[in-house]
Design a protein around this motif. Structure first.
Motif, PDB file in Angstrom:
ATOM      1  N   PRO A   1      12.955   4.757 -17.578  1.00 43.79           N
ATOM      2  CA  PRO A   1      12.864   3.225 -16.778  1.00 43.79           C
ATOM      3  C   PRO A   1      11.773   3.523 -15.357  1.00 43.79           C
ATOM      4  N   ASN A   2      11.868   4.636 -14.838  1.00 46.49           N
ATOM      5  CA  ASN A   2      11.449   4.809 -13.526  1.00 46.49           C
ATOM      6  C   ASN A   2       9.735   4.953 -13.784  1.00 46.49           C
ATOM      7  N   MET A   3       9.375   5.548 -14.805  1.00 49.55           N
ATOM      8  CA  MET A   3       7.890   5.693 -15.212  1.00 49.55           C
ATOM      9  C   MET A   3       7.282   4.116 -15.641  1.00 49.55           C
ATOM     10  N   VAL A   4       8.292   3.298 -16.430  1.00 45.79           N
ATOM     11  CA  VAL A   4       7.813   2.003 -16.572  1.00 45.79           C
ATOM     12  C   VAL A   4       7.667   1.235 -15.366  1.00 45.79           C
ATOM     13  N   GLU A   5       8.594   1.396 -14.673  1.00 45.13           N
ATOM     14  CA  GLU A   5       8.471   0.590 -13.124  1.00 45.13           C
ATOM     15  C   GLU A   5       7.278   1.021 -12.234  1.00 45.13           C
ATOM     16  N   ALA A   6       6.742   2.360 -12.327  1.00 46.28           N
ATOM     17  CA  ALA A   6       5.876   2.728 -11.470  1.00 46.28           C
ATOM     18  C   ALA A   6       4.596   2.108 -11.999  1.00 46.28           C
ATOM     19  N   LEU A   7       4.571   2.213 -13.570  1.00 41.70           N
ATOM     20  CA  LEU A   7       3.255   1.765 -14.258  1.00 41.70           C
ATOM     21  C   LEU A   7       3.165   0.104 -13.960  1.00 41.70           C
ATOM     22  N   MET A   8       4.163  -0.669 -14.046  1.00 40.70           N
ATOM     23  CA  MET A   8       4.206  -1.924 -13.871  1.00 40.70           C
ATOM     24  C   MET A   8       3.705  -2.158 -12.594  1.00 40.70           C
ATOM     25  N   PHE A   9       4.204  -1.514 -11.396  1.00 44.62           N
ATOM     26  CA  PHE A   9       3.685  -1.968 -10.124  1.00 44.62           C
ATOM     27  C   PHE A   9       2.433  -1.607  -9.756  1.00 44.62           C
ATOM     28  N   LEU A  10       1.960  -0.516 -10.127  1.00 47.20           N
ATOM     29  CA  LEU A  10       0.594  -0.038 -10.140  1.00 47.20           C
ATOM     30  C   LEU A  10      -0.308  -0.993 -10.752  1.00 47.20           C
TER      31      LEU A  10
ATOM     32  N   GLU B   1       0.935  -1.380   0.041  1.00 49.89           N
ATOM     33  CA  GLU B   1       0.072  -0.111   0.009  1.00 49.89           C
ATOM     34  C   GLU B   1       0.917   1.317  -0.176  1.00 49.89           C
ATOM     35  N   GLY B   2       1.952   1.307   0.965  1.00 43.56           N
ATOM     36  CA  GLY B   2       2.843   2.354   0.789  1.00 43.56           C
ATOM     37  C   GLY B   2       3.519   2.688  -0.298  1.00 43.56           C
ATOM     38  N   ALA B   3       3.873   1.371  -0.883  1.00 43.99           N
ATOM     39  CA  ALA B   3       4.636   1.577  -2.402  1.00 43.99           C
ATOM     40  C   ALA B   3       3.890   2.233  -3.513  1.00 43.99           C
ATOM     41  N   ALA B   4       2.489   1.719  -3.388  1.00 46.15           N
ATOM     42  CA  ALA B   4       1.547   1.987  -4.581  1.00 46.15           C
ATOM     43  C   ALA B   4       1.509   3.530  -4.399  1.00 46.15           C
ATOM     44  N   PHE B   5       1.222   4.166  -2.875  1.00 41.69           N
ATOM     45  CA  PHE B   5       1.043   5.566  -2.622  1.00 41.69           C
ATOM     46  C   PHE B   5       2.264   6.192  -3.385  1.00 41.69           C
ATOM     47  N   TYR B   6       3.635   5.939  -3.033  1.00 40.52           N
ATOM     48  CA  TYR B   6       4.676   6.718  -3.540  1.00 40.52           C
ATOM     49  C   TYR B   6       4.816   6.664  -4.988  1.00 40.52           C
ATOM     50  N   TYR B   7       4.601   5.256  -5.537  1.00 42.88           N
ATOM     51  CA  TYR B   7       4.710   4.994  -6.967  1.00 42.88           C
ATOM     52  C   TYR B   7       3.677   6.144  -7.958  1.00 42.88           C
ATOM     53  N   LYS B   8       2.589   6.183  -7.367  1.00 44.53           N
ATOM     54  CA  LYS B   8       1.574   6.975  -7.872  1.00 44.53           C
ATOM     55  C   LYS B   8       1.997   8.556  -7.935  1.00 44.53           C
TER      56      LYS B   8
ATOM     57  N   ASP C   1       4.957   9.723  -7.586  1.00 47.26           N
ATOM     58  CA  ASP C   1       6.025   9.777  -8.459  1.00 47.26           C
ATOM     59  C   ASP C   1       5.646   9.725  -9.808  1.00 47.26           C
ATOM     60  N   LEU C   2       4.793   9.019 -10.346  1.00 48.64           N
ATOM     61  CA  LEU C   2       4.149   8.885 -11.614  1.00 48.64           C
ATOM     62  C   LEU C   2       3.558  10.194 -12.001  1.00 48.64           C
ATOM     63  N   GLU C   3       2.766  10.723 -11.097  1.00 47.26           N
ATOM     64  CA  GLU C   3       1.931  11.994 -11.279  1.00 47.26           C
ATOM     65  C   GLU C   3       3.075  13.383 -11.648  1.00 47.26           C
ATOM     66  N   ARG C   4       4.088  13.042 -10.559  1.00 43.99           N
ATOM     67  CA  ARG C   4       5.362  14.151 -10.996  1.00 43.99           C
ATOM     68  C   ARG C   4       5.920  13.988 -12.342  1.00 43.99           C
TER      69      ARG C   4
ATOM     70  N   ARG D   1      -1.263   1.806 -20.920  1.00 39.06           N
ATOM     71  CA  ARG D   1      -0.111   2.897 -20.993  1.00 39.06           C
ATOM     72  C   ARG D   1       1.066   2.126 -21.297  1.00 39.06           C
ATOM     73  N   LEU D   2       1.122   0.932 -20.660  1.00 36.29           N
ATOM     74  CA  LEU D   2       2.447  -0.091 -20.818  1.00 36.29           C
ATOM     75  C   LEU D   2       2.493  -0.813 -22.441  1.00 36.29           C
ATOM     76  N   LEU D   3       1.249  -0.858 -23.080  1.00 33.85           N
ATOM     77  CA  LEU D   3       1.404  -1.116 -24.302  1.00 33.85           C
ATOM     78  C   LEU D   3       2.106  -0.408 -25.325  1.00 33.85           C
ATOM     79  N   ASP D   4       2.320   0.950 -24.847  1.00 35.33           N
ATOM     80  CA  ASP D   4       2.934   1.708 -25.833  1.00 35.33           C
ATOM     81  C   ASP D   4       4.619   1.608 -25.868  1.00 35.33           C
ATOM     82  N   TYR D   5       5.254   0.759 -24.874  1.00 37.33           N
ATOM     83  CA  TYR D   5       6.482   0.204 -24.975  1.00 37.33           C
ATOM     84  C   TYR D   5       6.695  -0.649 -25.444  1.00 37.33           C
ATOM     85  N   THR D   6       7.989  -0.799 -25.948  1.00 43.52           N
ATOM     86  CA  THR D   6       8.412  -2.063 -26.850  1.00 43.52           C
ATOM     87  C   THR D   6       9.100  -3.282 -26.280  1.00 43.52           C
ATOM     88  N   GLY D   7       9.649  -2.853 -24.787  1.00 44.10           N
ATOM     89  CA  GLY D   7      10.149  -4.252 -24.170  1.00 44.10           C
ATOM     90  C   GLY D   7       9.297  -5.150 -23.577  1.00 44.10           C
TER      91      GLY D   7
END
Length: 580
Positions: free
Chosen positions: A516-525, A495-502, A504-507, A544-550
């Motif tokens: 990579p930080n945005m990809v990591e945040a999207l994956m976790f969330l 729950e805490g991780a999701a709060f801070y990932y969100k 960070d994503l908003e910022r 949103r992750l479907l827009d990436y190629t990895g």
């Protein structure tokens, strides 16, 4: 606060008093404040006010929101003392005094003192003692160079201090000393380490003559704590407001300092000194945009200004403004290349170019010109860190903290150096000192948090506390939120991780940053929301992750399949219609 005309008249008289006694830096300061007083438009043509108009735009653009402090009701400010400050006539100096002053201006200090040996007037006695003091300082510097080299440690002392203390003490006891003699006595006592008596003597000097900025500066250097500052029993005078504004800044009371300077601008509307001091305060608050604008305006008003421009170069360096720093370095080089500030600016220029050896050379040159120029020691320490010469870096930083224990940058540098040497416990000790002195700097909290994360310490709860402080201190490098999210994830606090990932994503979205930080945040969330059965949110993150190629694209597809299954209650059709 007195009226503009009163301040103007007082400063005009003070400039002559100070110049007559060869206190040229104090005289220059007073003259700058005199010009900083807003002119009466009915008495001045536009050509006389053109210089000031530009600087007022800074004040209008970056006015602080703090409540401006004002003197309490009923406070009476002391008036200008009588022009005849001593037994000598200020209107006509003796021929001997004029000769001694000429020798002083040629830096022939002992010759000037010899000429005045039989003079008994207070003005002549002050100049004789002052020239002896400066002669002792000059010889002390020569001994330091001869014995230990220009940058080495030395036990050299001013050999005139003992006799000067004896003479000035006798004059004070017999009440035959004026305010300038008291200032010199306070300076001697400070050098001999008698700080309590030095403070008392300087206060006595300023109560009788408050326009000597040199005396205020010496008194400020003796007020290293708020308690020491509050213990001073000074008369109320508008010069005291300049002193308090500067003292608040040195004591890291930045809001109080800004409020004082805003108050002083009521009369000194166009003072370049006040604008530079405001820039220094905002620099410590890491408000670099405002600082840059102020210094640009200062250079437009005073294109040959060198003082304080080293701080401007620090701002340009931190923002990696290579062309602007190059221009500034070229400008000060042509103006006065043998000023410590000029050498420091050029050193920053070469540092930004990655030429660290050449940068160190200029910082060392700055220290040859002024051994007390602590900023050069700090910056030279930074260069040694870049060059992986940790022992030299530690020595440079220690020079600073031994002289000024309130320099947070040097403590931070010591922490970095010991961290590089694999000594996290020592590094943590120094990082703690730096954040105590500068708690609003996110970089310091992040450095301390990373130290707590080291394998030798592994104090993750303390690291989280530090990252939280950094996140609340305008973390311009966007490190804290991401690290908070990762640490909470490692500790199993979804729950805490999701709060801070969100957050960070908003910022990152607001700053239009990818990576990579945005990809990591999207994956976790996406995973977290799916597990929490918040399917709509999970689908948004997966899409949103479907827009990436990895590999994250395939993970997103797999998550979407799982979401469809869980939502429908039976296996879904193949979702090859998603973009490949």
């Amino acid at each position: 606060m007195e009226t503009k005309e009163t301040c103007r008249n007082e400063l005009r008289i003070a400039i002559r008093h100070l110049s007559d006694r060869c206190l040229y830096s104090a005289s220059k300061w007073a003259a700058e404040q005199l010009v900083g007083i807003e002119k009466d438009p009915t008495k001045n043509t536009p050509s006389h006010t053109r210089f000031q108009r530009g600087s007022s735009s800074i004040r209008r653009r970056f006015r602080t929101n703090e409540v401006v402090s004002t003197p309490s009701a009923g406070v009476s400010y002391v008036s200008t003392p009588s022009v005849t400050l001593d037994e000598d006539s200020d209107a006509v100096d003796s021929d001997v005094y004029l000769l001694a002053k000429s020798y002083f201006d040629c830096r022939e200090y002992r010759r000037a003192a010899h000429v005045l040996r039989d003079e008994t007037g207070r003005k002549a006695v002050f100049l004789r003692c002052y020239t002896l003091y400066l002669a002792g300082e000059k010889r002390k510097e020569e001994e330091m160079i001869e014995l230990e080299g220009p940058l080495g440690k030395s036990e050299a002392v001013n050999r005139e201090l003992v006799s000067l203390e004896r003479e000035l003490s006798t004059l004070r006891k017999s009440r035959t000393i004026d305010s300038f003699g008291l200032y010199l006595y306070g300076l001697v006592l400070k050098q001999k380490g008698n700080e309590n008596l030095a403070r008392a003597v300087l206060v006595e000097s300023l109560d009788s003559y408050p326009w000597n900025w040199n005396a205020w500066s010496e008194l400020q250097s003796l007020c290293t704590t708020v308690e020491a500052l509050n213990s001073l029993n000074l008369n109320n005078h508008w010069m005291k407001d300049f002193f308090l504004a500067s003292a608040y800044h040195e004591l890291r009371m930045h809001k109080e300092s800004l409020a004082k300077y805003e108050y002083l601008q009521g009369i000194f509307s166009f003072s370049n000194y006040i604008q530079a001091q405001i820039a220094k305060v905002q620099y410590n608050l890491r408000e670099f945009e405002q600082v840059e604008v102020i210094f640009e305006e200062l250079l437009r008003n005073d294109p040959y200004r060198v003082e304080d421009m080293d701080m401007y170069s620090n701002v340009l360096y931190s923002k990696e403004c290579f062309s602007a720093l190059s221009y500034l370095a070229h400008r000060v080089f042509l103006t006065d290349k043998y000023r410590p500030e000029s050498c420091c600016i050029i050193g920053n220029y070469y540092s930004l170019k990655g030429q660290h050896e050449k940068s160190v050379m200029y910082f060392r040159r700055a220290l040859k010109l002024d051994k007390n120029y602590l900023s050069a020691w700090t910056l030279m320490g930074h260069e040694y860190v870049e060059m992986k010469n940790t022992s030299a870096a530690v020595d440079a930083y220690r020079r600073v903290v031994d002289t000024n224990p309130c320099d947070y940058r040097a403590w931070y540098g010591l922490g970095q150096a010991y961290e590089m040497m694999g000594m996290p416990f020592y590094a943590l000790h120094y990082f703690k000192k730096s954040v105590f002195l500068q708690p609003s700097d996110s970089r310091l909290w992040i450095a301390m948090a990373q130290c707590y994360e080291k394998e030798e310490l592994h104090m993750l709860e303390e690291a989280i506390k530090c990252y939280r402080r950094a996140a609340g201190c305008n973390d311009t490098e966007a490190i804290a939120l991401h690290k908070l999210a990762k640490l909470h994830s490692e500790l199993g606090r979804s729950e805490g991780a999701a709060f801070y990932y969100k957050k960070d994503l908003e910022r990152m979205e607001a700053e239009e940053r990818e990576g990579p930080n945005m990809v990591e945040a999207l994956m976790f969330l996406a995973t977290y929301c799916k597990n929490q059965k918040r399917y709509e949110e999970a689908e948004v993150y997966c899409t949103r992750l479907l827009d990436y190629t990895g590999p994250e694209k395939e993970t997103a597809k797999s998550l979407l399949r799982g979401i469809r299954v869980e939502k429908s209650g039976f296996p879904s059709m193949d979702i090859e219609h998603f973009p490949s």
